[in-house]
Enzyme design. Structure first.
Site, PDB file in Angstrom:
ATOM      1  N   ASP A  51      31.834  33.214  36.815  1.00  0.00           N
ATOM      2  CA  ASP A  51      30.697  33.746  36.066  1.00  0.00           C
ATOM      3  C   ASP A  51      31.154  34.240  34.704  1.00  0.00           C
ATOM      4  OD1 ASP A  51      32.102  35.787  37.570  1.00  0.00           O
ATOM      5  OD2 ASP A  51      30.553  37.202  36.938  1.00  0.00           O
TER       6      ASP A  51
ATOM      7  N   GLU B 230      32.283  38.642  39.179  1.00  0.00           N
ATOM      8  CA  GLU B 230      33.273  39.603  38.683  1.00  0.00           C
ATOM      9  C   GLU B 230      32.764  40.397  37.497  1.00  0.00           C
ATOM     10  OE1 GLU B 230      36.604  41.138  36.237  1.00  0.00           O
ATOM     11  OE2 GLU B 230      35.087  39.636  35.712  1.00  0.00           O
TER      12      GLU B 230
END
Length: 376
Positions: free
Chosen positions: A84, A145
């Site tokens: 991400d 994350e």
């Protein structure tokens, strides 16, 4: 054949990385993150057993690949990374993938798709050369994350517990060095609840949630000191300018080098909850990353090995504890030897100037290959 002789090709790596960068994958867009996982799964498909793990809590899914090994199932090496990014879909219009000499630009290229790609390329080159790593290798790519890993922390910790070592190809430090410890980080959700009124005809009857939040933000950021920092990065409030807003939400982040300092910071934040001039202020604790204490023997032994490999490759590798949390916080705090920030060199992460140094692609791929071949 030695890992030093593996034929990493810079131009080929740039070409292979491009689809990853042009597949935008912001954390809160689960479908976009899953498309990125598809690309990574394709690139890893010929290397081992590919497993797609469904997402939860509204996030995308994860990707886990176990490479074949005579000692499969025994403790080995975990390569942990996230797919991400902080860049919303459409960022490519402002930050298109492009190469300018030794620099290559694009959303998420430094944090941390470039490093993840180096790890995949290292595994591919080892496989093509028929080189068997001493220990089994597992790759785990996760989707969240950038918001503190709320949905996959348990997955990462469970996978780390099965292994003897963890490699995290987050971007290298400014001097190209690795990370051998990380500061503690806590996130907070804040809300002010006021009283609505017509901003023109009945202004005095209202109690502005926005005004109170603005004052609280100044108070919170003024709490920053040498031991613990406080910052507010998200605010949501208001729909009509002619209405006194009755609700405002915000998010804050606190960071400290020591766990006890963070614990004190958390207590200070939670103590701010209360009522003031008819407006209620609520603070709740969000996700937290624990302190990963530096200088753990296992981690330092990994670093010494990495430094020796780097010298063979012709560069000097330094190491330090660092801010800016990563999933290495979790594995390091578990006491599992972890070497973080062995990914690409670059600058501008989380900005519209995010870029990497192209020549760090083969450099870091070869470093990772060396670690995979020498960790025992």
């Amino acid at each position: 054949m030695s890992f030093l002789d593996l034929p990493f090709d810079t131009d080929a790596m740039v070409a292979g990385l491009r689809p990853w960068i042009e597949c935008e994958s912001p954390t809160f867009d689960a479908a976009a993150v899953n498309r990125m996982m598809d690309l990574a799964a394709y690139d890893l498909a010929g290397l081992g057993t590919v497993e797609r793990i469904p997402g939860r809590m509204g996030f995308g899914g994860s990707l886990r690949v176990r490479l074949p090994h005579p000692d499969a199932g025994k403790p080995g090496i975990l390569i942990a990374g996230h797919m991400d990014t902080v860049h919303p879909v459409g960022t490519l219009e402002k930050l298109p993938f492009r190469r300018e000499g030794n620099l290559c630009y694009g959303p998420g290229i430094q944090d941390m798709k470039g490093g993840n790609f180096c790890a995949v390329e290292a595994l591919r080159q080892l496989a093509r050369a028929g080189m068997q790593t001493p220990l089994p290798v597992t790759v785990l790519f996760t989707p969240d994350e950038e918001v503190g890993t709320p949905s996959t922390r348990e997955l990462i910790e469970a996978e780390a517990a099965r292994n003897s070592y963890v490699l995290v190809p987050e971007p290298a430090r400014d001097d190209g060095g690795a990370v051998i410890g990380r500061y503690a980080i806590a996130r907070f959700n804040m809300e002010t609840v006021g009283r609505p009124s017509h901003a023109g005809a009945r202004l005095s009857e209202g109690r502005s949630a926005i005004a109170t939040m603005a004052r609280k933000i100044l108070d919170i950021e003024a709490m920053t000191g040498p031991d613990c920092t406080f910052s507010v990065g998200v605010i949501h409030a208001g729909q009509w300018v002619n209405c006194v807003s009755s609700s405002c939400r915000a998010e804050a982040l606190s960071m400290a080098k020591r766990q006890e300092d963070l614990d004190q910071g958390v207590a200070r934040m939670l103590a701010l909850s209360g009522e003031e001039n008819g407006v209620e202020f609520r603070v709740t604790r969000g996700v937290t990353r624990p302190v990963w204490e530096p200088d753990q023997p296992g981690t330092m032994a990994m670093f010494e090995l990495a430094r020796d490999i780097a010298q063979e490759l012709g560069f000097n590798l330094t190491a330090a504890s660092a801010g800016g949390g990563s999933d290495g916080n979790f594995t390091g705090a578990m006491g599992i030897p972890t070497l973080d920030s062995i990914g690409v060199r670059g600058k501008g992460l989380h900005t519209l100037n995010e870029h990497i140094e192209v020549d760090s692609l083969p450099e870091r791929a070869r470093l990772i290959a060396g670690l995979l071949m020498r960790l025992t």
